[in-house]
Design an enzyme around this catalytic site. Sequence first.
Site, PDB file in Angstrom:
ATOM      1  N   GLY A  33       0.808  -1.217   0.000  1.00 17.11           N
ATOM      2  CA  GLY A  33       0.000   0.000   0.000  1.00 17.11           C
ATOM      3  C   GLY A  33       0.839   1.264   0.000  1.00 17.11           C
ATOM      4  O   GLY A  33       1.746   1.447  -0.811  1.00 17.11           O
ATOM      5  N   GLY A  34       0.525   2.145   0.950  1.00 14.86           N
ATOM      6  CA  GLY A  34       1.231   3.419   1.030  1.00 14.86           C
ATOM      7  C   GLY A  34       2.722   3.256   1.257  1.00 14.86           C
ATOM      8  O   GLY A  34       3.513   4.150   0.923  1.00 14.86           O
ATOM      9  N   GLY A  65      19.797   7.960 -34.873  1.00 16.48           N
ATOM     10  CA  GLY A  65      19.151   8.797 -33.861  1.00 16.48           C
ATOM     11  C   GLY A  65      19.832   8.688 -32.522  1.00 16.48           C
ATOM     12  O   GLY A  65      19.844   9.635 -31.731  1.00 16.48           O
ATOM     13  N   ALA A  66      20.434   7.523 -32.279  1.00 22.51           N
ATOM     14  CA  ALA A  66      21.090   7.320 -30.991  1.00 22.51           C
ATOM     15  C   ALA A  66      22.300   8.255 -30.843  1.00 22.51           C
ATOM     16  O   ALA A  66      22.664   8.642 -29.731  1.00 22.51           O
ATOM     17  CB  ALA A  66      21.504   5.865 -30.840  1.00 22.51           C
TER      18      ALA A  66
END
Length: 510
Positions: A169-170, A404-405
């Site tokens: 949970g939290g 692109g790298a």
Amino acid sequence: MKDILERLEDRRAEARLGGGAKRIAAQHARGKLTARERIDLLLDNGSFEEFDMFVQHRCDDFGMEKSKIPGDGVVTGWGTVNGRTVFVFAKDFTVFGGSLSETHANKINKIQDMALKMRAPIIGLFDAGGARIQEGVAALGGYGEVFKRNVMASGVIPQISVILGPCAGGDVYSPAMTDFIFMVRDRSYMFVTGPDVVKTVTNETVTAEELGGAKIHTAKSSVADGAFADDVEALLQVRRLIDFLPACNTSGVPVWPSFDTPERVELSLDTLVPDNPNKPYDVKELIGKIVDEGDFFEIQESFAKNIVTGFARMEGKSVGIVANQPMVLAGVLDSDASRKAARFVRFCDAFEIPIVTLVDVPGFLPGTAQEYGGLIKHGAKLMFAYSEATVPLVTVIVRKAFGGAYDVMASKHIGADVNYAWPTAQVAVMGAKGAVEIIFRADMNDPEKIAARTKEYEQRFLSPFVAAERGYIDEVIMPHATRRRVARALAMLATKKAERPWRKHDNIPL
Ligand code: HXC
């Protein structure tokens, strides 16, 4: 008077016992330390100043009024790590499983507020079952207060979470909003809902380890940034990490004495890159040889191993290192590697830690798995993170910088300040084989012609000089001189000031 003093000591002793001797023994039997033992290991000897030792919950439901334990399941305060102030809270699993009540939340909030006001790091030691079920919405409200403060402090002070037991949970959501999460192997778990709830809702049978053990979160989900053998190793490694981090985003990085001269020459680097461009080498060897004393603190070592991220020092000052790893998938950029490096670059930029990028990347990984998984968006995260960074950026192209790298990996075009290349660098749209197959498709049936074209392409493009002719590379450097060149570049860049146009915040492709 003596009586009063003794009563204080008695009350302190009672509070220090937390959930009692039996539960402490159970904690030890599970191979875990208590909250106070953990704090003692984390902080400098005798430096811990505790707050709110006598705070108790105010819940009257489900018979809770009969069991009030001083401290209410969390030990909070401040101390020092190698002399530098840090704030700390440690969940006490022996008290209601470390679960969070309204008053327990108030204690954490006080520490969060003080850490932010004092501009000092905050470290949370987690071993807890989330919201205290008996308190209902009061506990949920308490978590909301913790979460909000996590976010307010993000990018202002370092926030570190150490998961030392079963957490739900939290107690997993708050760590998820901090900068780094570390776990302990075989006895710490993180899940939003545990195996029992999973069984009820989805009918899956799964163990805690399979659902949220250290292996899952460091190698598969990437929720955690590192895992260690036990409490002792985890806490000592957090001390080591703290030494690399600034106290806050405006303090500047800490400066430690260095016994390693910046002029150190490493002749072995001249032969690090193999003659065969398809043969790998270990980029961690390169990192070890250029940083101070070879000291490297790796972040997310087990996830997306095709990129290496972590902290080191140059001339005693922290730097972030991002490096493609040719040993894994040839160092290709895929979704996981892009995401991992993007988050690291953003941390460094937020906290004014200069970044050294070592490039050997054959491009982005092609294929449906990557495209369906959102490679475009994940790759864009890294491009975005480097482009928005205003910290000093020094880049060394070691071998391949394709497509692109090339742009993404801290190229000159997206804002790097000093770009070096080794003579072995190859800066091009792609490797020779792929390039020739596309642009000379008509010659594909003529092996002689293809061989000649390939040679021509290799000679023209597979070197650093085309990029250097255009000024995209500031200088082609000798591998053995890399430490000196990078150290000098960082020293020159220490006064860097880069402005960005006003905006509420950017819109990084999340
Ligand atoms: C009150 C709790 C508790 C809780 C554990 N305990 N969790 N008490 N509230 N949330 C108590 C147990 O009753 C037990 O008390 C003691 O702590 C130790 O727990 P065990 O179950 O015996 O330990 P273990 O087997 O190791 O299991 C640990 C655990 C499990 C995995 C954490 O206790 C568990 O699943 N707890 C509930 C987790 C949960 O669903 N929490 C609420 C999440 S919601 P005794 O007296 O018997 O020793 C949430 C909302 C936040 O957090 C918002 C998120 C966005």
